[in-house]
Design an enzyme around this catalytic site. Structure first.
Site, mmCIF file in Angstrom:
data_model
loop_
_atom_site.group_PDB
_atom_site.id
_atom_site.type_symbol
_atom_site.label_atom_id
_atom_site.label_comp_id
_atom_site.label_asym_id
_atom_site.label_seq_id
_atom_site.Cartn_x
_atom_site.Cartn_y
_atom_site.Cartn_z
ATOM 1 N N HIS A 99 9.699 -0.345 -33.752
ATOM 2 C CA HIS A 99 8.259 -0.428 -33.824
ATOM 3 C C HIS A 99 7.499 -0.993 -32.320
ATOM 4 C CE1 HIS A 99 9.812 -4.501 -34.956
ATOM 5 N NE2 HIS A 99 8.825 -5.001 -34.279
ATOM 6 N N HIS A 101 4.446 -2.585 -30.614
ATOM 7 C CA HIS A 101 3.127 -3.508 -30.654
ATOM 8 C C HIS A 101 2.178 -3.131 -29.542
ATOM 9 C CE1 HIS A 101 5.236 -7.063 -32.681
ATOM 10 N NE2 HIS A 101 6.372 -6.758 -32.095
HETATM 11 P P1 AMP Z 1 9.194 -8.127 -34.100
HETATM 12 O O1 AMP Z 1 9.250 -9.523 -33.769
HETATM 13 O O2 AMP Z 1 9.115 -7.391 -32.885
HETATM 14 O O3 AMP Z 1 10.137 -7.538 -34.933
HETATM 15 O O4 AMP Z 1 7.665 -7.941 -34.674
HETATM 16 C C1 AMP Z 1 7.597 -7.682 -35.882
HETATM 17 C C2 AMP Z 1 6.112 -8.006 -36.537
HETATM 18 O O5 AMP Z 1 5.906 -7.511 -37.738
HETATM 19 C C3 AMP Z 1 5.221 -9.334 -36.016
HETATM 20 O O6 AMP Z 1 4.415 -9.371 -35.312
HETATM 21 C C4 AMP Z 1 4.909 -9.560 -37.608
HETATM 22 O O7 AMP Z 1 3.754 -10.227 -37.746
HETATM 23 C C5 AMP Z 1 4.837 -8.161 -38.344
HETATM 24 N N1 AMP Z 1 5.030 -7.914 -39.755
HETATM 25 C C6 AMP Z 1 5.768 -8.246 -40.661
HETATM 26 N N2 AMP Z 1 5.583 -8.060 -41.847
HETATM 27 C C7 AMP Z 1 4.491 -7.418 -41.904
HETATM 28 C C8 AMP Z 1 3.763 -6.736 -42.917
HETATM 29 N N3 AMP Z 1 3.961 -6.860 -44.043
HETATM 30 N N4 AMP Z 1 2.474 -6.255 -42.664
HETATM 31 C C9 AMP Z 1 2.203 -6.175 -40.966
HETATM 32 N N5 AMP Z 1 2.869 -6.669 -40.133
HETATM 33 C C10 AMP Z 1 3.799 -7.238 -40.363
#
Ligand code: AMP
Ligand code: ZN
Length: 137
Positions: A99, A101
């Site tokens: 993903h 950001h």
């Molecule tokens: P990372 O640390 O790069 O793996 O980022 C994961 C991101 O996913 C974090 O910014 C979380 O806030 C976001 N996240 C986790 N679960 C959800 C969800 N159910 N809906 C939307 N965002 C999410």
């Protein structure tokens, strides 16, 4: 991947606020925004980490991130954006599904990355590390 939270969002098994969707990517609002408006661009198919993600999908993720960045600037009035992509727990990744950001930034948002530049001992140390990496390209 049945236990992957982002695969569940793709399958619409758990809710998300979706911004955009096509055959390859899904974009939704991050539930824990660094700055309000923070969005995630994910691949619909489960890949992880970046080194295991096909080039065309990676390109699509970043082209889509560019569109989201434009929307954050044009619709939200962001003065800039941070586009980030974490890989591995050592890099702070929490969800092991590729993903990107896209974080809108405002002069007044008060956010500061914990970005503390360090230093090399000397040019030889830089050259040795570069040589190791070059040999693996
Ligand atoms: P990372 O640390 O790069 O793996 O980022 C994961 C991101 O996913 C974090 O910014 C979380 O806030 C976001 N996240 C986790 N679960 C959800 C969800 N159910 N809906 C939307 N965002 C999410
Ligand atoms: Zn997944």
């Amino acid at each position: 991947m049945s236990d992957c939270i982002f695969c569940k969002i793709v399958a619409k098994e758990i809710p998300a606020t979706i911004l955009h969707e096509d055959d390859d990517v899904l974009v939704f609002m991050d539930i824990g925004p660094i700055i309000k408006g923070h969005a995630l661009v994910i691949s619909k198919k489960h890949y992880d980490p970046v080194t295991e993600t096909p080039d065309d999908i990676l390109a699509k993720l970043h082209i889509t991130a560019k569109r989201i960045a434009a929307a954050q600037m044009n619709a939200l009035g962001a003065g800039g954006v941070n586009i980030m992509q974490n890989n591995g727990t050592a890099a702070g990744q929490e969800v092991p599904h590729i993903h990107v950001h896209v974080i809108p930034r405002f002069k007044t948002d008060g956010h500061h990355w914990n970005w503390n530049p360090t230093a090399y001992d000397d040019f030889e140390e830089i050259a040795k590390l570069a040589e190791k990496m070059r040999n693996h390209l």
